[in-house]
Motif scaffolding. Sequence first.
Motif, PDB file in Angstrom:
ATOM      1  N   THR A 149       0.805  -1.229   0.000  1.00  0.00           N
ATOM      2  CA  THR A 149       0.000   0.000   0.000  1.00  0.00           C
ATOM      3  C   THR A 149       0.835   1.274   0.000  1.00  0.00           C
ATOM      4  OG1 THR A 149      -0.117   0.133   2.416  1.00  0.00           O
ATOM      5  CG2 THR A 149      -1.776  -1.240   1.291  1.00  0.00           C
ATOM      6  N   GLY A 150       2.074   1.191   0.470  1.00  0.00           N
ATOM      7  CA  GLY A 150       2.917   2.382   0.591  1.00  0.00           C
ATOM      8  C   GLY A 150       2.730   3.130   1.891  1.00  0.00           C
ATOM      9  N   HIS A 151       1.849   2.628   2.764  1.00  0.00           N
ATOM     10  CA  HIS A 151       1.630   3.310   4.046  1.00  0.00           C
ATOM     11  C   HIS A 151       2.878   3.185   4.920  1.00  0.00           C
ATOM     12  CE1 HIS A 151      -0.601   5.013   7.407  1.00  0.00           C
ATOM     13  NE2 HIS A 151      -0.045   4.092   8.174  1.00  0.00           N
ATOM     14  N   CYS A 152       3.246   4.295   5.547  1.00  0.00           N
ATOM     15  CA  CYS A 152       4.489   4.343   6.323  1.00  0.00           C
ATOM     16  C   CYS A 152       4.249   5.059   7.644  1.00  0.00           C
ATOM     17  CB  CYS A 152       5.557   5.081   5.513  1.00  0.00           C
ATOM     18  SG  CYS A 152       7.102   5.368   6.383  1.00  0.00           S
ATOM     19  N   THR A 153       4.903   4.587   8.682  1.00  0.00           N
ATOM     20  CA  THR A 153       4.902   5.278   9.963  1.00  0.00           C
ATOM     21  C   THR A 153       6.342   5.560  10.355  1.00  0.00           C
ATOM     22  OG1 THR A 153       2.861   4.195  10.701  1.00  0.00           O
ATOM     23  CG2 THR A 153       4.256   5.195  12.390  1.00  0.00           C
ATOM     24  N   LEU A 154       6.625   6.823  10.620  1.00  0.00           N
ATOM     25  CA  LEU A 154       7.940   7.240  11.085  1.00  0.00           C
ATOM     26  C   LEU A 154       7.867   7.445  12.588  1.00  0.00           C
ATOM     27  CD1 LEU A 154       8.715   9.982   8.398  1.00  0.00           C
ATOM     28  CD2 LEU A 154       9.244   7.549   8.281  1.00  0.00           C
ATOM     29  N   VAL A 155       8.968   7.192  13.276  1.00  0.00           N
ATOM     30  CA  VAL A 155       9.005   7.401  14.722  1.00  0.00           C
ATOM     31  C   VAL A 155      10.254   8.192  15.075  1.00  0.00           C
ATOM     32  CG1 VAL A 155      10.181   5.199  15.165  1.00  0.00           C
ATOM     33  CG2 VAL A 155       8.853   6.274  16.991  1.00  0.00           C
ATOM     34  N   ARG A 156      10.060   9.138  15.963  1.00  0.00           N
ATOM     35  CA  ARG A 156      11.184   9.950  16.459  1.00  0.00           C
ATOM     36  C   ARG A 156      11.969   9.117  17.460  1.00  0.00           C
ATOM     37  NH1 ARG A 156      12.174  14.378  20.375  1.00  0.00           N
ATOM     38  NH2 ARG A 156      13.179  16.123  19.282  1.00  0.00           N
ATOM     39  N   SER A 157      13.268   9.048  17.268  1.00  0.00           N
ATOM     40  CA  SER A 157      14.106   8.216  18.123  1.00  0.00           C
ATOM     41  C   SER A 157      13.935   8.601  19.582  1.00  0.00           C
ATOM     42  CB  SER A 157      15.576   8.336  17.727  1.00  0.00           C
ATOM     43  OG  SER A 157      15.756   7.912  16.393  1.00  0.00           O
ATOM     44  N   GLN A 158      13.885   7.596  20.445  1.00  0.00           N
ATOM     45  CA  GLN A 158      13.758   7.853  21.868  1.00  0.00           C
ATOM     46  C   GLN A 158      15.106   8.283  22.430  1.00  0.00           C
ATOM     47  OE1 GLN A 158      11.399   3.933  22.471  1.00  0.00           O
ATOM     48  NE2 GLN A 158      10.967   5.206  24.260  1.00  0.00           N
ATOM     49  N   GLY A 159      15.032   9.002  23.530  1.00  0.00           N
ATOM     50  CA  GLY A 159      16.270   9.489  24.131  1.00  0.00           C
ATOM     51  C   GLY A 159      16.705  10.782  23.486  1.00  0.00           C
ATOM     52  N   ARG A 160      17.579  11.478  24.134  1.00  0.00           N
ATOM     53  CA  ARG A 160      18.064  12.759  23.654  1.00  0.00           C
ATOM     54  C   ARG A 160      19.384  12.586  22.922  1.00  0.00           C
ATOM     55  NH1 ARG A 160      15.264  16.797  26.041  1.00  0.00           N
ATOM     56  NH2 ARG A 160      16.822  18.339  25.457  1.00  0.00           N
ATOM     57  N   PRO A 161      19.681  13.473  21.972  1.00  0.00           N
ATOM     58  CA  PRO A 161      20.975  13.400  21.312  1.00  0.00           C
ATOM     59  C   PRO A 161      22.098  13.767  22.285  1.00  0.00           C
ATOM     60  CG  PRO A 161      19.874  15.444  20.743  1.00  0.00           C
ATOM     61  CD  PRO A 161      18.882  14.619  21.533  1.00  0.00           C
ATOM     62  N   THR A 162      23.313  13.458  21.923  1.00  0.00           N
ATOM     63  CA  THR A 162      24.463  13.827  22.744  1.00  0.00           C
ATOM     64  C   THR A 162      24.916  15.219  22.359  1.00  0.00           C
ATOM     65  OG1 THR A 162      25.163  11.527  22.927  1.00  0.00           O
ATOM     66  CG2 THR A 162      26.812  13.210  23.395  1.00  0.00           C
ATOM     67  N   PHE A 163      24.981  16.115  23.336  1.00  0.00           N
ATOM     68  CA  PHE A 163      25.397  17.493  23.089  1.00  0.00           C
ATOM     69  C   PHE A 163      26.830  17.680  23.597  1.00  0.00           C
ATOM     70  CE2 PHE A 163      20.756  17.785  24.032  1.00  0.00           C
ATOM     71  CZ  PHE A 163      20.347  18.072  22.741  1.00  0.00           C
ATOM     72  N   ILE A 164      27.666  18.325  22.808  1.00  0.00           N
ATOM     73  CA  ILE A 164      29.038  18.604  23.218  1.00  0.00           C
ATOM     74  C   ILE A 164      29.356  20.070  22.970  1.00  0.00           C
ATOM     75  CG2 ILE A 164      29.795  16.241  22.712  1.00  0.00           C
ATOM     76  CD1 ILE A 164      31.173  17.339  20.195  1.00  0.00           C
TER      77      ILE A 164
END
Length: 273
Positions: A149-164
Motif C-alpha cells: 500500500t505504501g503506508h508508512c509510519t515514522l518514529v522519532r528516536s527515543q532518548g536525547r541526542p548527545t550534546f558537546i
Amino acid sequence: MTILDEIEPIRRQRVYDLVHAAGVDVSHWDVSKGNSSSAASNPKYCFDWSFVGESAVVLNLWHDGMEEREGIVRYALNPRQTAEKATGRRLLRARQMEAAIQTAMRARLPIRAIVNAGNRKNASNRTTSVKRRLLDPVAWRVESYDDETGHCTLVRSQGRPTFIDQFTAREIGTESPDKKTVTTEVTARCPQVRQQVLTRANGYCEYCREPGFTTGDGKIFLETHHVIPLAESGPDTPHNVVALCPNHHREAHHGAMRDAIRQQLLAHLQTFA
C-alpha cells in the motif's frame, strides 16, 4: 512541556540552510539563475519534500500531523497514495519522497525531519503555505512500511541526542597528542554546568535559535559561554552560562554589539530564574 511543544517551529528558516545543517550536500543548488546567491530559492529543489544524502535522508514533515503518546512521537504518511491523486510537480515530489523512505530503510540511514508549520493543501486550502520551519535535532526512523500500500509510519528516536561543546571536544582529543609545557592560570569550568546548559539549549543557539552543527559521530555541537565572564567574577552556574553557535560566541566576545548581546542573554537567563 511536551516533545511536540519543544519541536514546534517558531521561525521561518530556509530549506536550503536546514538541508545543509542535516549534512546533505546542497552544492548543486548553486546552479541557479547563473549565480550562487540565488541557490536557496532554486525552484528545482527548495519546494521538494525529501532530500537524500550519503549520511542521512531529510524529509519535510508537518507539525500538526505528528502524534505524541507516552513520550513517543510518530508521523503517518502515504506518499504513494498522494501520488495517485496528484499531477505535475506534486506527483514527482510524492514519488521522490517514497523513494527516499525506501532508501533510508535499505541503507539504514537516519531520517532528519524538517518540521513545518503553516497551511497544508486540503479541501479548505487550495495551496500550501509554510510559515515556520525547524530542523529537529533528534533523528527519526521508519517504524513500519507496507510494500503493497505504501503506508508508512515514522518514529522519532527515543532518548536525547548527545550534546558537546568546545571543552568536550578537547577532552575526547587524540590518544597521543604532542606535549608541551605551558605555565598559565585558568579558571576551572564545571562539566556538570556545561552539560546542563547544553541539555537546556536542546541543540539550538540560545541567541539566534539556529541549530548547532552535527559532528561526524552524530553529536550536536554548540559552544558554552559565560555571559558575565569568569574574569569579572561571573559565577560558573547555569544561570550565567548559555549555549551559542560558534559565530555568535565569537561575536559575544569581540563584536561591536557585544554589550547588547550580553544584555539580551541576561534577559534570556532570567526566564529560567
